[in-house]
Design an enzyme around this catalytic site. Sequence first.
Site, PDB file in Angstrom:
ATOM      1  N   LYS A  69       0.926  -1.156  -0.040  1.00 27.26           N
ATOM      2  CA  LYS A  69       0.056   0.099  -0.027  1.00 27.26           C
ATOM      3  C   LYS A  69       0.823   1.471  -0.076  1.00 27.26           C
ATOM      4  O   LYS A  69       0.479   2.219  -0.688  1.00 27.26           O
ATOM      5  CB  LYS A  69      -1.080  -0.038   1.171  1.00 27.26           C
ATOM      6  N   SER A  70       2.015   1.329   0.987  1.00 24.23           N
ATOM      7  CA  SER A  70       2.779   2.517   0.863  1.00 24.23           C
ATOM      8  C   SER A  70       3.346   2.755  -0.493  1.00 24.23           C
ATOM      9  O   SER A  70       3.540   3.935  -0.876  1.00 24.23           O
ATOM     10  CB  SER A  70       3.673   2.322   2.157  1.00 24.23           C
TER      11      SER A  70
ATOM     12  N   ARG B 271       2.789   6.016  -3.292  1.00 20.99           N
ATOM     13  CA  ARG B 271       4.133   6.721  -3.687  1.00 20.99           C
ATOM     14  C   ARG B 271       4.349   6.720  -5.182  1.00 20.99           C
ATOM     15  O   ARG B 271       4.870   7.694  -5.765  1.00 20.99           O
ATOM     16  CB  ARG B 271       5.384   6.277  -2.930  1.00 20.99           C
TER      17      ARG B 271
ATOM     18  N   ARG C  63      -8.908  12.185  12.193  1.00 19.92           N
ATOM     19  CA  ARG C  63      -7.565  12.015  12.494  1.00 19.92           C
ATOM     20  C   ARG C  63      -6.771  13.352  12.507  1.00 19.92           C
ATOM     21  O   ARG C  63      -7.237  14.110  11.931  1.00 19.92           O
ATOM     22  CB  ARG C  63      -7.115  10.965  11.359  1.00 19.92           C
TER      23      ARG C  63
ATOM     24  N   SER D  30       6.553   9.218  12.488  1.00 21.48           N
ATOM     25  CA  SER D  30       5.539   8.874  11.426  1.00 21.48           C
ATOM     26  C   SER D  30       6.228   9.163   9.864  1.00 21.48           C
ATOM     27  O   SER D  30       6.661  10.256   9.562  1.00 21.48           O
ATOM     28  CB  SER D  30       4.649   9.940  11.542  1.00 21.48           C
TER      29      SER D  30
ATOM     30  N   GLN E 264       4.497   9.357   7.116  1.00 23.09           N
ATOM     31  CA  GLN E 264       3.587   9.976   6.697  1.00 23.09           C
ATOM     32  C   GLN E 264       3.969  11.629   6.705  1.00 23.09           C
ATOM     33  O   GLN E 264       3.963  12.239   5.869  1.00 23.09           O
ATOM     34  CB  GLN E 264       1.967   9.682   6.760  1.00 23.09           C
TER      35      GLN E 264
ATOM     36  N   ASP F 100       1.666  -1.350  11.970  1.00 20.63           N
ATOM     37  CA  ASP F 100       0.231  -1.494  11.605  1.00 20.63           C
ATOM     38  C   ASP F 100      -0.204  -3.118  11.986  1.00 20.63           C
ATOM     39  O   ASP F 100      -1.284  -3.557  11.652  1.00 20.63           O
ATOM     40  CB  ASP F 100       0.056  -1.553  10.042  1.00 20.63           C
TER      41      ASP F 100
ATOM     42  N   LYS G 178      -4.849   5.889  14.519  1.00 15.33           N
ATOM     43  CA  LYS G 178      -4.978   5.358  13.202  1.00 15.33           C
ATOM     44  C   LYS G 178      -6.561   5.447  12.664  1.00 15.33           C
ATOM     45  O   LYS G 178      -7.334   6.369  13.308  1.00 15.33           O
ATOM     46  CB  LYS G 178      -4.492   4.019  13.381  1.00 15.33           C
TER      47      LYS G 178
ATOM     48  N   ARG H 143      -7.735  -3.036   9.511  1.00 13.61           N
ATOM     49  CA  ARG H 143      -7.024  -3.935  10.278  1.00 13.61           C
ATOM     50  C   ARG H 143      -7.620  -4.471  11.382  1.00 13.61           C
ATOM     51  O   ARG H 143      -7.415  -5.619  11.876  1.00 13.61           O
ATOM     52  CB  ARG H 143      -5.719  -3.148  10.761  1.00 13.61           C
TER      53      ARG H 143
HETATM   54  O1  LIG Z   1       3.838   6.267   5.210  1.00 13.39           O
HETATM   55  C1  LIG Z   1       2.988   5.183   5.050  1.00 13.39           C
HETATM   56  O2  LIG Z   1       2.762   4.426   3.820  1.00 13.39           O
HETATM   57  C2  LIG Z   1       2.619   4.601   6.140  1.00 13.39           C
HETATM   58  C3  LIG Z   1       2.769   4.850   7.377  1.00 13.39           C
HETATM   59  C4  LIG Z   1       2.093   4.766   8.635  1.00 13.39           C
HETATM   60  O3  LIG Z   1       1.475   5.693   9.095  1.00 13.39           O
HETATM   61  P1  LIG Z   1       2.272   6.778  10.190  1.00 13.39           P
HETATM   62  O4  LIG Z   1       3.224   7.614   9.367  1.00 13.39           O
HETATM   63  O5  LIG Z   1       1.150   7.690  10.665  1.00 13.39           O
HETATM   64  O6  LIG Z   1       2.900   6.101  11.123  1.00 13.39           O
HETATM   65  C5  LIG Z   1       1.496   3.524   8.512  1.00 13.39           C
HETATM   66  O7  LIG Z   1       0.673   3.345   9.763  1.00 13.39           O
HETATM   67  C6  LIG Z   1       0.403   3.506   7.278  1.00 13.39           C
HETATM   68  O8  LIG Z   1      -0.329   2.360   7.207  1.00 13.39           O
HETATM   69  C7  LIG Z   1       1.190   3.683   6.148  1.00 13.39           C
HETATM   70  C1  LIG Z   2      -2.696   3.232   9.402  1.00  9.18           C
HETATM   71  C2  LIG Z   2      -2.769   2.729   8.206  1.00  9.18           C
HETATM   72  O1  LIG Z   2      -3.290   3.514   7.039  1.00  9.18           O
HETATM   73  P1  LIG Z   2      -3.332   5.049   6.715  1.00  9.18           P
HETATM   74  O2  LIG Z   2      -2.810   5.840   7.968  1.00  9.18           O
HETATM   75  O3  LIG Z   2      -2.955   5.061   5.646  1.00  9.18           O
HETATM   76  O4  LIG Z   2      -4.937   5.332   7.120  1.00  9.18           O
HETATM   77  C3  LIG Z   2      -3.057   1.058   7.716  1.00  9.18           C
HETATM   78  O5  LIG Z   2      -3.235   0.847   6.934  1.00  9.18           O
HETATM   79  O6  LIG Z   2      -2.897   0.351   8.842  1.00  9.18           O
END
Ligand SMILES: O=C(O)C1=C[C@@H](OP(=O)(O)O)[C@@H](O)[C@H](O)C1
Ligand SMILES: C=C(OP(=O)(O)O)C(=O)O
Length: 448
Positions: free
Chosen positions: A28-29, A33, A128, A173, A175, A326, A353, A402
């Site tokens: 997914k990540s 990207r 969030r 994080s 993100q 996760d 989350k 999840r």
């Molecule tokens: O950068 C990413 O693709 C992700 C970072 C994580 O979140 P955080 O950056 O909030 O920890 C993770 O929980 C999410 O599912 C995907």
């Molecule tokens: C935290 C998750 O995703 P997101 O933050 O992208 O919603 C996840 O997929 O567990």
Amino acid sequence: MSSHGEAIPMIARRSQGLRGEAHVPGDKSISHRSLILGAMAVGETKVTGLLEGQDVLDTAKAMRAFGAEVEKRGDTWHVQGVGVGGFSEPGQVIDCGNSGTGVRLIMGAMATTPIAATFTGDASLNKRPMARVTDPLALFGAQAHGRSGGRLPMTILGARDPLPVRYATPVPSAQVKSAVLLAGLNAPGQTVVIEREATRDHSERMLTGFGAEVVTEDTPEGRVITLTGRPELKPQVIVVPRDPSSAAFPVCAALITEGSDVLVPNIGLNPTRAGLFFTLQEMGADLTFENPREEGGEPVADLRARFSPDLKGIEVPPERAASMIDEYPVLSVVAAFAEGRTHMPGVRELRVKESDRIDAMARGLRANGVEVDEGEDWWTVTGRGHGNVPGGAEVQSHLDHRIAMSFLVMGLGTTEPVWVDDGGPIATSFPVFEPLMTGLGADIARGA
Ligand SMILES: O=C(O)C1=C[C@@H](OP(=O)(O)O)[C@@H](O)[C@H](O)C1
Ligand SMILES: C=C(OP(=O)(O)O)C(=O)O
């Protein structure tokens, strides 16, 4: 209710002998990207193995709204990028659905271009925290106008004359780190992100792959990442590895289900993502990495998981949290089938989350006969040992994929079934979860 329709109640019953190969979808990540960086490159990026979960489809739609062409032909996604600083102002609200990654990375990517964009999401995403991203974006010169507490819906006005930024992330994080790096692409000079604990590094690896200059140094203050702004990103051919966070579900299901032997091929094992698998091995799981190799700059292996009747509770090191953030919900399910206590400290981030994951799992585990203690940033599951986990209750998934998948895995090993009020959110990250699991022999079905 699901984000996109009626609730889908689901049930999981005790199963035996999960067997076969589990081909889980793309990461997914890396999928998010691929689309975002593809949209910021000059020319056509081609992506295969893209996760076609709702989160990523929402990002594809958003990239089109900012002016990139994104379409699937055959098995390949084609992204015609508009270049760094080339986004146009969207004519509609950008709805990122359930996806924190989507909204936070896209806010970063547009924050240094002089356009306005309004972002929203579903009931989960709109709760969030976004200040963690808009605070550093303000340092570039972007403005954010959202609901109180820094919540969506929110309008971002991109900076006209962006400044480069040096920013130490206050929370672990990827993100936040990625939003700052993506914003730094259209700022002159060097943008620096410092993270005390290393988080997943897909942005750094992929930015380098697209031709940006990114230097990472491990120093006493933490990991220091320096990006040189205003590169011309070169389009790429990307093969997305399979998602370790999705692999976690068939792997954990095999460990707690008698007679199981499941192979999960081609799993990305980037060390910033693989913490769960080492934790499971420490618990005594029969889990092996077969055929380790490198693909597209990421370490990859085939995972083999077999039924493990003698799992032991352990202390999970807090410094490992970012590499398995996760996976704590499904780890807590495995912990319920282990002997002894599994203590999970340093996990405050689980509270913000898609749901408050400590609260959601603690409620559901307790309802199904498992003792859980919790504090603000830790929790402990007291395992009952294989064959002794009662089940028998319905749990709420709180719009969190999840949570839904973790409790469906739990029901495969409990004495009585486990019911989940809504499996709809599973489609955000793992749309083929149900057929994949039933194909292995899991007794998972729709219906109350
Ligand atoms: O950068 C990413 O693709 C992700 C970072 C994580 O979140 P955080 O950056 O909030 O920890 C993770 O929980 C999410 O599912 C995907
Ligand atoms: C935290 C998750 O995703 P997101 O933050 O992208 O919603 C996840 O997929 O567990």
